[in-house]
Write an enzyme that holds these catalytic residues in place. Structure first.
Site, mmCIF file in Angstrom:
data_model
loop_
_atom_site.group_PDB
_atom_site.id
_atom_site.type_symbol
_atom_site.label_atom_id
_atom_site.label_comp_id
_atom_site.label_asym_id
_atom_site.label_seq_id
_atom_site.Cartn_x
_atom_site.Cartn_y
_atom_site.Cartn_z
ATOM 1 N N ASP A 263 0.856 -1.177 0.000
ATOM 2 C CA ASP A 263 0.000 0.000 0.000
ATOM 3 C C ASP A 263 0.908 1.248 0.000
ATOM 4 O OD1 ASP A 263 -2.178 1.679 -0.019
ATOM 5 O OD2 ASP A 263 -3.279 0.578 1.510
HETATM 6 C C1 NOJ Z 1 -4.086 3.879 -0.015
HETATM 7 C C2 NOJ Z 1 -5.260 2.971 0.141
HETATM 8 O O1 NOJ Z 1 -5.207 2.286 1.374
HETATM 9 C C3 NOJ Z 1 -5.394 1.939 -0.977
HETATM 10 O O2 NOJ Z 1 -6.626 1.300 -0.847
HETATM 11 C C4 NOJ Z 1 -5.248 2.585 -2.315
HETATM 12 O O3 NOJ Z 1 -5.400 1.611 -3.323
HETATM 13 C C5 NOJ Z 1 -3.911 3.272 -2.393
HETATM 14 N N1 NOJ Z 1 -3.832 4.293 -1.367
HETATM 15 C C6 NOJ Z 1 -3.671 3.889 -3.760
HETATM 16 O O4 NOJ Z 1 -4.501 4.966 -3.960
#
Ligand code: NOJ
Length: 729
Positions: A263
């Site tokens: 993430d």
């Molecule tokens: C953080 C989020 O937790 C995740 O779900 C997302 O896909 C990513 N950012 C990218 O935007």
């Protein structure tokens, strides 16, 4: 590209090129960099301009033309001309927004879910997206957690079914106008302590395996090639470095062959968790866990060389990850066609087309849940002369939901616009009454005066619709709430309007189950629209005036109070279960109770009313003994006893009466959505086999127990309509 060609390419890559393949950054790094000289935004994550030339992937590149331009220029400058993979959060639509996933789950409809995902993937693919960061299949049992809006709710079976349907919709057969799918957030991200986003998760391995893991597995089995480890730690170990779950379970037990991407900034956050001392340590830990790509931090590029020299990571680990990334690019056909389906003209024709809006509308209508409708207050008659539309969501366009990709509020139909279009001749008295702000700064006497004014306006009308709830940006990532009641201004408004107008119906908006105890006793009807997407206002108009019949069923339990959460129907009984969970605990000493409140929720999982009534016949079984290689069919009749044609999601639950560990009081095993005309009756059957009864027993073996079970068929998880059977071994 053949496997041999891919291996050849891999063997030709320099170490720098390999490390680039393992890194993803924002597309804006390139676009903003265009005019910049020395230091661009890449320095924020410790990278240099030349590192950007070797990136493996970008996120958030918006628009076909941008994606094509970026890809073309990037590939020209890359030593081996390797294309970027472009990823984005296409969560409940690309630009045409359908309801947030938690709402769509209430439709209990695999086909509708798949259709919506297909539409989203088609829009996104034409705009140049290659892979979506979806579905999110985190089980959510705590309404404080703002990201429950992005999930399919509290239940494992529902999540498995709908998560798989989303993947089928996104990925399709891999053909034209599809995108790849990245399942997230692995795992148990939906169970943070205190409901606070990103917080530590404490779970037994049994609960993890029984309840939380099957959703991810089902999505992978359905064709998702990517997975994203979650931000949280589990039992103190940050997931991005959790070798047991990422290696032993995911790659070992499940045989996952696809790619794992961290993430956002999650490599670096291992240090912030306090689980690694230096950035060099941070670059090492996920490498041993098979996390292939690092999103938006630069530790792999910065430290891998040194780690290799010191023998702390191996070239084989690097190559394994690079190979996976190249394989995924190859699976998407990027080496042959790096732009994939990006096509600005086709996008302009397809995006927000009438057909897409019609689908978003149907989804919004089928997701809404009629929580309460005493004396059939809804639907309102269409021939009313004057309608009062009161509340901060009466004309608000910010109802499409968090995570709406490139969807914009301006293109969302408000309730006012929806009703105006349906009933152009009806006079509408519009008054917001207060703002939707969470943190109030207005003096109470001003709030009260405004609320009284709104109540007086409402009194002049033939019918009153009070539009209240939670603004779209008060749920979603990072948006946890400790209170899940209406904000104070809306509580005052509801009190004034509903006590003056007892026949006012409430149209509720929000991204989570809310504590509605302040106003629920004051109104006869509550229709939960959730955050219904682009066509929300049209759907609301159709539902309120009977052009559509509500059929949504709650995907997440509605608590009476935040003090009850986490609350879910598939709980265990405990050794001291309260005898009557519907009354407060005073007469039940030494039971698992609350002194001041019933144990039962306000509305159970699966609850949802209709404008008709359904009568369920008793459950019958074709045999009351299940053998290990046999099956049992449970059947019940369902009859529409009202006056309108309507859909009903018939739910099938099983209870394992005695296990080697305590078992849930009920588990959803299957559901079927049927349509019944007035007076029509259908027979609905469900089949259960021995393998459906397995669970993680006292020795953490996945087995079933011989013995007694109940099979329930009913309209919600409260049903007591069951027949007993025995599993013989
Ligand atoms: C953080 C989020 O937790 C995740 O779900 C997302 O896909 C990513 N950012 C990218 O935007």
């Amino acid at each position: 590209m053949t496997n041999e060609q891919l291996e050849q390419l891999l063997s030709e890559l320099s170490l720098e090129e390999k490390l680039g393949q393992l890194t993803q950054c924002e597309a804006s790094f390139f676009i903003e960099n265009a005019g910049l000289a020395a230091t661009g935004p890449e320095s924020a994550i410790g990278l240099k301009p030349e590192d950007l030339k070797l990136m493996g992937s970008v996120l958030n590149c918006v628009g076909a033309e941008n994606c094509i331009k970026l890809q073309r220029e990037f590939m020209e400058n890359h030593p081996h001309h390797i294309p970027l993979i472009m990823m984005d959060d296409v969560i409940h639509g690309y630009r045409t927004q359908y309801p947030i996933p938690l709402a769509l789950a209430c439709a209990f409809d695999d086909e509708l879910t798949e259709e919506c995902a297909r539409m989203a993937s088609h829009e996104a693919a034409l705009e140049g997206v290659h892979v979506t960061f979806a579905p999110m299949v985190d089980i959510s049992r705590d309404a404080r957690w703002g990201r429950c809006m992005e999930s399919c709710g509290e239940d494992t079976t529902l999540t498995k079914r709908l998560g798989a349907a989303m993947v089928r919709g996104f990925v399709g057969d891999g053909g034209e106008n599809t995108v790849g799918s990245c399942v997230k957030h692995f795992c148990a991200y939906g169970a943070p302590e205190a409901g606070r986003d990103y917080n530590n998760v404490e779970l037994s391995e049994r609960t993890l395996r029984q309840t939380y893991l099957p959703g991810y597995k089902a999505a992978l089995d359905a064709g998702a090639h990517w997975i994203m480890p979650s931000f949280n730690s589990i039992g103190h170990l940050p997931m991005t470095g959790n070798s047991y779950i990422l290696k032993d379970i995911l790659r070992g037990e499940w045989g996952f062959k696809g790619a794992a991407i961290s993430d956002y900034n999650a490599f670096r956050e291992i240090q912030w968790h306090g689980a690694a001392e230096t950035m060099k340590d941070v670059a090492e830990i996920p490498r041993h866990c098979g996390v292939d790509m690092e999103m938006m931090s630069g530790t792999t590029i910065l430290h891998s060389k040194e780690l290799l020299a010191e023998g702390r990571i191996t070239m084989e680990e690097i190559d394994t990850s690079v190979r996976r990334i190249l394989q995924e690019k190859n699976a998407l056909g990027l080496f042959e066609n790096p732009f994939r389906f990006a096509n600005a003209d086709a996008a302009a024709d397809y995006i927000m087309s009438d057909a897409n809006k019609a689908l978003a509308l149907r989804a919004a209508e089928e997701s809404a849940v009629l929580l309460k409708n005493d004396g059939a207050l809804l639907p309102f008659k269409k021939d009313i002369k004057k309608l009062a539309l009161i509340g901060p969501f009466a004309a608000e366009k910010g109802i499409k939901g968090f995570w709406s990709c490139v969807g914009v509020d301006e293109e969302t139909v408000s309730v006012y616009e929806g009703i105006k279009a349906l009933l152009p001749d009806t006079e509408i008295l519009l008054d917001a009454g207060c703002s939707y702000d969470l943190l109030n700064t207005t003096p109470i006497d001003v709030l009260t005066a405004n609320a009284k004014k709104a109540a007086a306006i409402a009194k002049e009308a033939d019918a009153v619709l009070l539009c209240i709830g939670e603004y779209q940006n008060y749920s979603g990532e990072g948006n946890s709430r400790a209170e899940i009641r209406l904000p104070l201004p809306q509580r005052i408004l509801a009190q004034e309007v509903l006590s003056e107008n007892p026949d006012a119906a409430v149209l509720l908006f929000g991204g989570r189950p809310q504590d509605i105890s302040d106003f629920e006793p004051l109104t006869r009807a509550i229709l939960y629209m959730w955050q219904p997407g682009t066509m929300g206002g049209t759907a609301a108009a159709h539902l309120v005036f009977g052009d559509a019949v509500p059929c949504g069923k709650l995907s997440m339990t509605f608590p009476r109070s935040v003090g009850q959460v986490p609350i879910y129907y598939a709980h265990q009984t405990t050794g001291r279960a309260i005898k009557d969970p519907d009354i407060p605990g005073m007469p039940h000493p030494f039971t698992s109770r609350y002194m001041d409140m019933p144990v039962s929720p306000l509305y159970a999982f699966g609850h949802g009313l209709s404008y008709t009534t359904f009568e369920y016949g008793p459950v019958t079984l074709n045999t009351d003994t299940l053998t290990e290689d046999g099956s049992i069919t449970a059947t019940a009749t369902v009859k529409n006893t009202g006056n309108v044609t309507a859909k009903e999601s018939v739910q099938f639950y099983v209870r394992d009466l005695i296990g080697s560990v305590a078992r849930p009081v009920k588990e959803l095993k299957d559901f079927k959505k049927i349509t019944l005309a007035p007076g029509e009756e259908k027979t609905v059957s469900f089949t259960v086999k021995e393998e459906d009864l397995r669970y993680w027993d006292k020795d953490l073996q996945y087995v079933s127990d011989a013995g007694a079970f109940h099979a329930f068929i009913g309209p919600d998880s409260d049903t007591q309509n069951y027949a007993g059977f025995v599993l013989k071994k």
